[in-house]
Motif scaffolding. Structure first.
Motif, mmCIF file in Angstrom:
data_model
loop_
_atom_site.group_PDB
_atom_site.id
_atom_site.type_symbol
_atom_site.label_atom_id
_atom_site.label_comp_id
_atom_site.label_asym_id
_atom_site.label_seq_id
_atom_site.Cartn_x
_atom_site.Cartn_y
_atom_site.Cartn_z
ATOM 1 N N ALA A 17 -22.397 8.081 -3.917
ATOM 2 C CA ALA A 17 -21.120 7.363 -3.868
ATOM 3 C C ALA A 17 -21.232 6.082 -3.039
ATOM 4 O O ALA A 17 -20.691 5.036 -3.417
ATOM 5 N N GLU A 18 -21.944 6.154 -1.910
ATOM 6 C CA GLU A 18 -22.143 4.964 -1.079
ATOM 7 C C GLU A 18 -22.903 3.898 -1.862
ATOM 8 O O GLU A 18 -22.553 2.702 -1.828
ATOM 9 N N GLY A 19 -23.947 4.306 -2.573
ATOM 10 C CA GLY A 19 -24.717 3.350 -3.369
ATOM 11 C C GLY A 19 -23.892 2.728 -4.479
ATOM 12 O O GLY A 19 -24.045 1.544 -4.792
ATOM 13 N N GLY A 20 -22.999 3.519 -5.073
ATOM 14 C CA GLY A 20 -22.145 3.000 -6.130
ATOM 15 C C GLY A 20 -21.239 1.881 -5.654
ATOM 16 O O GLY A 20 -20.831 1.015 -6.439
ATOM 17 N N GLN A 21 -20.939 1.870 -4.363
ATOM 18 C CA GLN A 21 -20.118 0.808 -3.780
ATOM 19 C C GLN A 21 -20.970 -0.294 -3.154
ATOM 20 O O GLN A 21 -20.438 -1.226 -2.554
ATOM 21 N N GLY A 22 -22.292 -0.164 -3.305
ATOM 22 C CA GLY A 22 -23.184 -1.208 -2.795
ATOM 23 C C GLY A 22 -23.542 -1.076 -1.336
ATOM 24 O O GLY A 22 -24.154 -1.991 -0.766
#
Length: 251
Positions: A17-22
């Motif tokens: 989820a963190e990666g999905g938000q960059g």
């Protein structure tokens, strides 16, 4: 910042989820902790595959292949009926699909298709409704391989199926990325208006949900399709934000 957890598989989901938000720095730190932990091999494999996906997003396909290779080594690639739990099969599919995407980024399209075929063995033997995320990812990479081979009709079929599965699963992020690929598949038409309209819609939804890496990709597609200077400005803004959050683009 998203809430954390002490449960390994939940920590992996948190990193995704963190990666999905960059938020690449935070996500990588979470994943690095998992890869050094005593978590189950399947969870560690998923962590390596996710590290690889972040690298691919920024253009580091050959480096990502090493991470996906580590992921696959932990769980193997063979299907053994009744001998594996669901998480192991999910990890196998993630690693194989990741390696296929790495091969695509390195210009090895035939290898990419062979790896997807191997992934398809696991997907075809699973129970109905299982591994929806792995099915979506397989269709994503199939669409990308089709686009690389200039087969826009096949790309649209795969992107449409990915969108349908994502809808049924209720995943906003997966639906948005599927629509981004649907837009890309429409660029093979003589009239690019439909591709531009969908790319604009994707861009707006990425902004709504804070999906900066997808917003960057959508802005790049929209800029290329329409020549919209505003989209190019958005692309540059997204790049700056991604760098500030720990992402490093391959030059």
């Amino acid at each position: 910042m998203l809430p954390g957890s002490d449960v390994p598989v939940e920590r992996w989901m948190h990193a995704v989820a963190e990666g999905g938000q960059g938020h690449y720095s935070r996500a990588r730190a979470e994943l690095a902790t998992l890869t050094r932990s005593s978590a189950a091999d399947a969870v560690v494999s998923l962590a390596w595959s996710t590290q690889a996906s972040f690298l691919r997003q920024l253009g580091w396909h050959s480096v990502a292949a090493g991470f996906d290779g580590k992921a696959l080594a932990l769980v193997g690639m063979e299907y053994e009926s009744g001998g594996e739990d669901l998480l192991v099969r999910e990890a196998q599919c993630d690693a194989l699909t990741g390696l296929a995407a790495d091969a695509l980024g390195c210009g090895r399209l035939a290898l990419g298709w062979r790896l997807l075929d191997r992934c398809g063995v696991h997907l075809s033997r699973g129970a109905e409704g299982e591994m929806w995320r792995q099915r979506v990812r397989c269709h994503w990479v199939s669409a990308e391989l089709s686009l690389a081979g200039a087969d826009f009709a096949a790309a649209q079929r795969h992107a449409d199926i990915a969108a349908e599965i994502s809808d049924a699963a209720g995943s906003v992020r997966h639906r948005i990325k599927s629509d981004l690929l649907r837009s890309a598949s429409m660029t093979g038409k003589a009239d690019s208006d439909s591709a531009a309209r969908l790319a604009t819609d994707v861009l707006d939804r990425c902004d709504q949900y804070g999906l900066i890496p997808l917003k960057w990709a959508a802005a790049m597609l929209l800029s290329g399709v329409s020549g919209d200077s505003g989209a190019e400005t958005v692309r540059l803004e997204c790049e700056a934000l991604i760098r500030a959050r720990g992402g490093r683009f391959r030059n």
